[in-house]
Motif scaffolding. Structure first.
Motif, PDB file in Angstrom:
ATOM      1  N   ARG A 148       3.195   6.230  -4.946  1.00 22.74           N
ATOM      2  CA  ARG A 148       3.607   6.088  -6.345  1.00 22.74           C
ATOM      3  C   ARG A 148       5.115   5.913  -6.468  1.00 22.74           C
ATOM      4  O   ARG A 148       5.774   6.582  -7.248  1.00 22.74           O
ATOM      5  N   GLN A 149       5.626   5.056  -5.626  1.00 23.35           N
ATOM      6  CA  GLN A 149       7.082   4.879  -5.594  1.00 23.35           C
ATOM      7  C   GLN A 149       7.586   4.152  -6.828  1.00 23.35           C
ATOM      8  O   GLN A 149       6.910   3.299  -7.392  1.00 23.35           O
ATOM      9  N   LYS A 150       8.804   4.481  -7.162  1.00 24.97           N
ATOM     10  CA  LYS A 150       9.406   3.859  -8.343  1.00 24.97           C
ATOM     11  C   LYS A 150      10.132   2.579  -7.922  1.00 24.97           C
ATOM     12  O   LYS A 150      11.348   2.539  -7.808  1.00 24.97           O
ATOM     13  N   VAL A 151       9.314   1.578  -7.638  1.00 20.30           N
ATOM     14  CA  VAL A 151       9.870   0.280  -7.210  1.00 20.30           C
ATOM     15  C   VAL A 151       9.342  -0.795  -8.146  1.00 20.30           C
ATOM     16  O   VAL A 151       8.382  -0.584  -8.881  1.00 20.30           O
ATOM     17  N   ASP A 185       0.822  -1.222   0.000  1.00 22.29           N
ATOM     18  CA  ASP A 185       0.000   0.000   0.000  1.00 22.29           C
ATOM     19  C   ASP A 185       0.855   1.270   0.000  1.00 22.29           C
ATOM     20  O   ASP A 185       0.475   2.272  -0.612  1.00 22.29           O
ATOM     21  N   ILE A 186       1.983   1.205   0.705  1.00 22.47           N
ATOM     22  CA  ILE A 186       2.842   2.395   0.766  1.00 22.47           C
ATOM     23  C   ILE A 186       3.422   2.704  -0.602  1.00 22.47           C
ATOM     24  O   ILE A 186       3.343   3.826  -1.092  1.00 22.47           O
ATOM     25  N   HIS A 187       3.957   1.650  -1.249  1.00 23.55           N
ATOM     26  CA  HIS A 187       4.474   1.842  -2.610  1.00 23.55           C
ATOM     27  C   HIS A 187       3.394   2.437  -3.501  1.00 23.55           C
ATOM     28  O   HIS A 187       3.619   3.346  -4.280  1.00 23.55           O
ATOM     29  N   MET A 238       1.994   4.370 -10.035  1.00 27.82           N
ATOM     30  CA  MET A 238       3.217   4.899 -10.626  1.00 27.82           C
ATOM     31  C   MET A 238       3.257   4.583 -12.113  1.00 27.82           C
ATOM     32  O   MET A 238       3.626   5.409 -12.946  1.00 27.82           O
ATOM     33  N   PHE A 239       2.829   3.371 -12.443  1.00 30.50           N
ATOM     34  CA  PHE A 239       2.815   2.895 -13.825  1.00 30.50           C
ATOM     35  C   PHE A 239       2.014   3.858 -14.707  1.00 30.50           C
ATOM     36  O   PHE A 239       2.457   4.279 -15.770  1.00 30.50           O
ATOM     37  N   LEU A 240       0.819   4.236 -14.209  1.00 33.48           N
ATOM     38  CA  LEU A 240      -0.057   5.093 -15.011  1.00 33.48           C
ATOM     39  C   LEU A 240       0.540   6.494 -15.184  1.00 33.48           C
ATOM     40  O   LEU A 240       0.332   7.150 -16.194  1.00 33.48           O
TER      41      LEU A 240
END
Lengths: 236, 412
Positions: free
Chosen positions: B152-155, B146-148, B218-220
């Motif tokens: 919107r982390q780049k992981v 949920d945090i990622h 993040m992907f979007l």
């Protein structure tokens, strides 16, 4: 008829039907045999002697007439009872020994006891005793193929004796043996008779019939004569 | 006569004629072996299917966008279909009862690079629910959480295959990889997953181990699509509480999505459990066929036994006569010969079991057909061989028992 007869045969006939032909193998045969008798049944081939032996040995039943063994009417027994009868009362000795080739001497002798349901240990013990009686105990682990003709016949006699049958029924017991060995077998029968066994010899040879005390002669399906043997061969 | 005597006699007869006995057994051997081998192949296929559908989730309904050409895409857009979107997920969650989780995913194919290595891969943007719905197992690190997602982390999380291709023996966690023009940090590596070898409905067959998973949010934001008309997401995986209500639920889902897409059929619905049931039905026909083949081979084997037993009875007429003369009843003779037939068929059955088990092991080792031997199949095959012995030994034994002692004792 006499009540203490072991075998009582009255007016038996045996007929075979072969297509339209009816063959009367036995016609109106009556015979009584007491316990302990030594009797020969002689006749030429085709006389009906084999048929008579089959009936005596409970291998076959008569077409008409009565066959009583210890008072039991054999002609009315079913197949299982006939088997039991052969097992308990008849000790067969055949011309060609009829031992099972895959079994050794003692196993062959044990076989009738196995069919009588005798437990293995007792069976073995009694078979060994029977072989001792015919002086073959030391050969008891030999297969028939490893024994001489005379020895094979002794095994067969031991097998016949092992159930303590009412009669020993010997069909040409010396037919496949040389004359010297034949005499030895006849001596054994003589001894067995003296020990109280009832012996019936089936033969076509006068010479063999002469060992018996009573001679019955069958011809053309009926008893030709039935007399005491006045000229008995005594085995020395 | 004690029964053990019969077995002894039968065993003796069998070992006296080893080669003949072996030839007699051949039918039974092959019958039993083929039953076991075929059942194990069938069972293997069944287990593979179950595993496959379990991967897709037996409580899941999958809504997936159809594979469309640019022209088709343009056509549905002009007919007002917005395509599959997160909005669909929200509506379904609001309206459809009994839904526990919904996972959305968007995908692009892209080059993934690390150091001097690069590999083509599917980059999949997912919501955190994805992990719980689809039976994924993490090997190290963690899955997209949920945090990622919220930040919107780049992981990214790597499939086992791609992790090995890019990093070999290096530790991937914490390293940066490059997808298109984005640098992402590796936070997790997945356990190896079975290949998805068959296309199921809208779900194309592929190797799940070469996927790279990133937070959908993040992907979007960061990844551009080839065609601006492309839908927001490609797949919704809906997990329902009760698998018995899958059909109703999927009908409702279909209704909602169809309306939102203005009656454009630009998506497909896959229900893994229904497909599993369907395959099961097909397999039943296959099983029936197997059973028929097995029955035929065992009957042929039985006839082989009967044939030899009839010959044996003839050959041993004299022996039968002797046994009858010294007091064997019909039932004794019967028992002896049935026992012989059964001993032959049991021996054949045992050899067949060994052969069948080895065959199915060989098949699974040397081909990509998977097999699984179940104890019941061995027991059934073996039991049948015994039954065959009794059934086909009966007639010859009856013949033996019915021989007239008078005739058989003088048989030469």
């Amino acid at each position: 008829m006499n009540d203490n007869l072991l075998i009582e045969i009255t007016h038996i006939t045996k007929r075979y039907e072969m297509g339209d032909n009816v063959v009367m193998a036995l016609q109106d045969v009556s015979l009584g045999i007491r316990e302990g008798e030594y009797l020969s049944i002689m006749g030429p081939s085709g006389s009906g002697k084999s048929t008579f032996m089959n009936i005596l040995g409970c291998l076959d039943t008569p077409s008409t007439g009565e066959y009583k063994f210890r008072g039991v009417d054999v002609s009315k027994l079913d197949d299982d009872d006939l088997s039991a009868m052969r097992n308990k009362e008849i000790g067969f000795v055949f011309q060609n020994f009829n031992l099972l080739p895959k079994l050794n001497a003692v196993q062959n002798v044990e076989l009738p006891l196995a069919y009588a349901g005798v437990p293995a240990a007792e069976r073995h013990e009694r078979a060994v005793r029977a072989l001792e009686r015919v002086k073959l105990a030391e050969r008891m682990h030999h297969k028939p193929s490893e024994l001489s003709g005379g020895q094979r016949q002794r095994v067969a006699i031991a097998r016949a004796l092992v159930t303590n049958p009412g009669i020993l029924l010997a069909d040409e017991p010396t037919g496949a043996l040389d004359s010297k060995t034949g005499v030895e077998i006849m001596r054994l029968f003589d001894e067995l008779h003296q020990e109280g066994n009832t012996i019936i010899l089936i033969t076509h040879e006068q010479e063999i019939a002469n060992y018996a005390i009573r001679n019955v002669y069958i011809k053309d399906g009926s008893i030709h004569y039935d007399r005491l043997n006045t000229n008995r061969t005594i085995v020395k | 006569m004690e029964y053990s005597e019969n077995i002894k006699v039968a065993w003796q007869g069998l070992t006296d004629h080893k080669f003949r006995s072996f030839l007699t057994m051949l039918g039974i051997i092959f019958g039993v072996a083929s039953v076991i081998a075929m059942l194990s192949i069938g069972e293997g296929a069944k287990r593979e299917a179950i595993a496959k559908y379990q991967d897709l989730g037996v409580n899941n309904i999958i809504v997936r966008e159809k594979d469309m050409s640019d022209e088709e895409l343009e056509e549905v857009r002009t007919k007002f279909s917005p395509g599959l979107s997160l909005r669909d997920a929200e509506v379904i969650r609001e309206i459809v009862p009994g839904v526990t989780r919904i996972a959305a995913q968007a995908e692009i194919n892209a080059e993934v690079k690390y150091a001097n290595r690069s590999v083509k891969s599917s980059v999949i943007g997912v919501t955190p629910e994805f992990y719980d719905i689809l039976n994924y197992k993490i090997k190290e690190g963690e899955f997209v959480n949920d945090i990622h997602y919220g930040a919107r982390q780049k992981v990214c999380v790597l499939g086992a295959g791609i992790a090995y291709t890019l990093f070999q023996k290096e530790e991937p966690i914490g390293k940066m990889i490059k997808i298109e023009d984005q640098w992402l940090e590796v936070v997790g590596v997945l356990e190896s997953k079975a290949l998805f070898t068959e296309t199921v409905g809208e779900l194309a067959a592929r190797d799940l181990n070469t996927d790279v998973y990133v937070p959908l949010s993040m992907f979007l934001d960061r990844f551009s699509r080839g065609n601006v008309l492309e839908s927001e997401i490609q797949q919704l995986t809906i997990q329902v509480e009760n698998s018995e209500r899958l059909m109703e639920t999927s009908a409702l889902v279909n209704e909602i999505v169809r309306r939102h897409h203005f009656n454009n059929e630009d998506y497909g619905i896959v229900i893994p459990l229904e497909l599993l049931k369907q395959e099961e039905k097909e397999r039943q026909i296959y099983n029936f066929l197997l059973g028929a083949i097995a029955a035929i081979s065992l009957i042929v084997g039985g006839i082989g036994i009967m044939n030899i037993m009839l010959a044996t009875v003839m050959e041993r007429t004299r022996e039968i006569g002797i046994r009858r003369a010294i007091g064997a009843r019909k039932s004794d003779i019967m028992g002896q010969f049935v026992t012989e037939a059964v001993v032959i068929s049991i021996a054949g059955g045992l050899i067949g079991v060994v052969l069948g088990v080895s065959l199915s092991l060989l098949v699974s080792v040397f081909t990509d057909v998977s097999t699984y031997i179940r104890l019941y199949s061995v027991i059934i095959a073996f039991a049948f061989s015994v039954v065959v012995g009794v059934v086909f030994g009966y007639l010859p034994a009856k013949n033996a028992a019915n021989l007239k002692p008078v005739d058989s004792i003088r048989y030469e």
